[in-house]
Design a protein around this motif. Structure first.
Motif, PDB file in Angstrom:
ATOM      1  N   LEU A  10      -6.273   2.265  -5.498  1.00  0.00           N
ATOM      2  CA  LEU A  10      -5.946   3.298  -6.482  1.00  0.00           C
ATOM      3  C   LEU A  10      -5.474   4.547  -5.750  1.00  0.00           C
ATOM      4  N   VAL A  11      -4.355   5.091  -6.177  1.00  0.00           N
ATOM      5  CA  VAL A  11      -3.812   6.283  -5.538  1.00  0.00           C
ATOM      6  C   VAL A  11      -3.163   7.158  -6.602  1.00  0.00           C
ATOM      7  N   SER A  16       0.400   7.613  -0.978  1.00  0.00           N
ATOM      8  CA  SER A  16       0.917   6.514  -0.152  1.00  0.00           C
ATOM      9  C   SER A  16      -0.124   5.413  -0.013  1.00  0.00           C
ATOM     10  N   LEU A  17       0.377   4.212   0.177  1.00  0.00           N
ATOM     11  CA  LEU A  17      -0.451   3.051   0.494  1.00  0.00           C
ATOM     12  C   LEU A  17       0.315   2.167   1.460  1.00  0.00           C
ATOM     13  N   ASN A  18      -0.431   1.415   2.252  1.00  0.00           N
ATOM     14  CA  ASN A  18       0.191   0.464   3.160  1.00  0.00           C
ATOM     15  C   ASN A  18      -0.389  -0.916   2.916  1.00  0.00           C
ATOM     16  N   VAL A  62      12.816   1.029  -5.318  1.00  0.00           N
ATOM     17  CA  VAL A  62      11.928   1.464  -4.240  1.00  0.00           C
ATOM     18  C   VAL A  62      12.682   1.977  -3.016  1.00  0.00           C
ATOM     19  N   LYS A  63      13.998   1.871  -3.040  1.00  0.00           N
ATOM     20  CA  LYS A  63      14.792   2.329  -1.892  1.00  0.00           C
ATOM     21  C   LYS A  63      14.490   3.785  -1.590  1.00  0.00           C
ATOM     22  N   GLY A  64      14.295   4.078  -0.315  1.00  0.00           N
ATOM     23  CA  GLY A  64      14.021   5.440   0.101  1.00  0.00           C
ATOM     24  C   GLY A  64      12.557   5.832   0.022  1.00  0.00           C
ATOM     25  N   ARG A  65      11.749   5.025  -0.635  1.00  0.00           N
ATOM     26  CA  ARG A  65      10.318   5.316  -0.752  1.00  0.00           C
ATOM     27  C   ARG A  65       9.443   4.290  -0.026  1.00  0.00           C
ATOM     28  N   TYR A  78       4.427  -6.062   6.415  1.00  0.00           N
ATOM     29  CA  TYR A  78       3.796  -4.827   5.971  1.00  0.00           C
ATOM     30  C   TYR A  78       4.707  -4.126   4.972  1.00  0.00           C
ATOM     31  N   LEU A  79       4.090  -3.347   4.106  1.00  0.00           N
ATOM     32  CA  LEU A  79       4.872  -2.555   3.155  1.00  0.00           C
ATOM     33  C   LEU A  79       4.260  -1.159   3.105  1.00  0.00           C
ATOM     34  N   GLN A  80       4.970  -0.200   3.665  1.00  0.00           N
ATOM     35  CA  GLN A  80       4.558   1.197   3.583  1.00  0.00           C
ATOM     36  C   GLN A  80       5.161   1.780   2.317  1.00  0.00           C
ATOM     37  N   MET A  81       4.291   2.248   1.434  1.00  0.00           N
ATOM     38  CA  MET A  81       4.735   2.770   0.144  1.00  0.00           C
ATOM     39  C   MET A  81       4.432   4.254   0.071  1.00  0.00           C
ATOM     40  N   ASN A  82       5.463   5.049  -0.037  1.00  0.00           N
ATOM     41  CA  ASN A  82       5.329   6.497  -0.132  1.00  0.00           C
ATOM     42  C   ASN A  82       5.854   6.981  -1.473  1.00  0.00           C
ATOM     43  N   SER A  83       5.485   8.198  -1.804  1.00  0.00           N
ATOM     44  CA  SER A  83       5.959   8.814  -3.057  1.00  0.00           C
ATOM     45  C   SER A  83       5.749   7.878  -4.243  1.00  0.00           C
ATOM     46  N   LEU A  84       4.558   7.357  -4.339  1.00  0.00           N
ATOM     47  CA  LEU A  84       4.268   6.366  -5.372  1.00  0.00           C
ATOM     48  C   LEU A  84       4.344   6.971  -6.765  1.00  0.00           C
TER      49      LEU A  84
END
Length: 119
Positions: A10-11, A16-18, A62-65, A78-84
């Motif tokens: 949960l965020v 961000s989550l990885n 999701v491009k750019g994030r 791996y999947l780095q997820m930013n600006s969720l």
């Protein structure tokens, strides 16, 4: 072949989550690993994929994030997820696939990990 995914949770919006996923078993070295997601009431959709040569593809949403990466020695992706965003909320599934002769495709899925983005 088994895939074990981890890293969901949960965020808050903007966080961000990885995600991580490791594949085990007999795996052809030339393959594509990736992440897909499925939100409630929706079909499973592509998030991002990456070949064993390092070529990646992203969905437009999701491009750019998000950034996908892999470690071939570990058969891991791996999947780095930013600006969720709230719309990123879904169960995320990792996937590995390859084609091996005589032409036959192999396609395996992980168990899924929940990502929830609260606004």
């Amino acid at each position: 072949v088994q895939l074990q995914a981890s890293g969901g949770g949960l965020v808050q919006t903007g966080g961000s989550l990885n995600l991580s996923c490791a594949a085990s078993g007999i795996i052809f070295s030339i393959n594509v690993m990736g992440w897909y997601r499925q939100a409630p009431g929706k079909q499973r959709e592509l998030v991002a994929t990456i070949t064993s040569a390092g070529i990646s593809v992203y969905s437009e949403s999701v491009k750019g994030r998000f950034t996908i990466s892999r470690d071939n020695a570990k058969n891991a992706v791996y999947l780095q997820m930013n600006s969720l965003k709230a719309e990123d909320t879904a169960v995320y599934y990792c996937n590995i696939r390859w084609v091996f002769g005589p032409p036959r495709s192999y396609n395996f899925w992980g168990q899924g990990t929940q990502v929830t983005v609260s606004s």
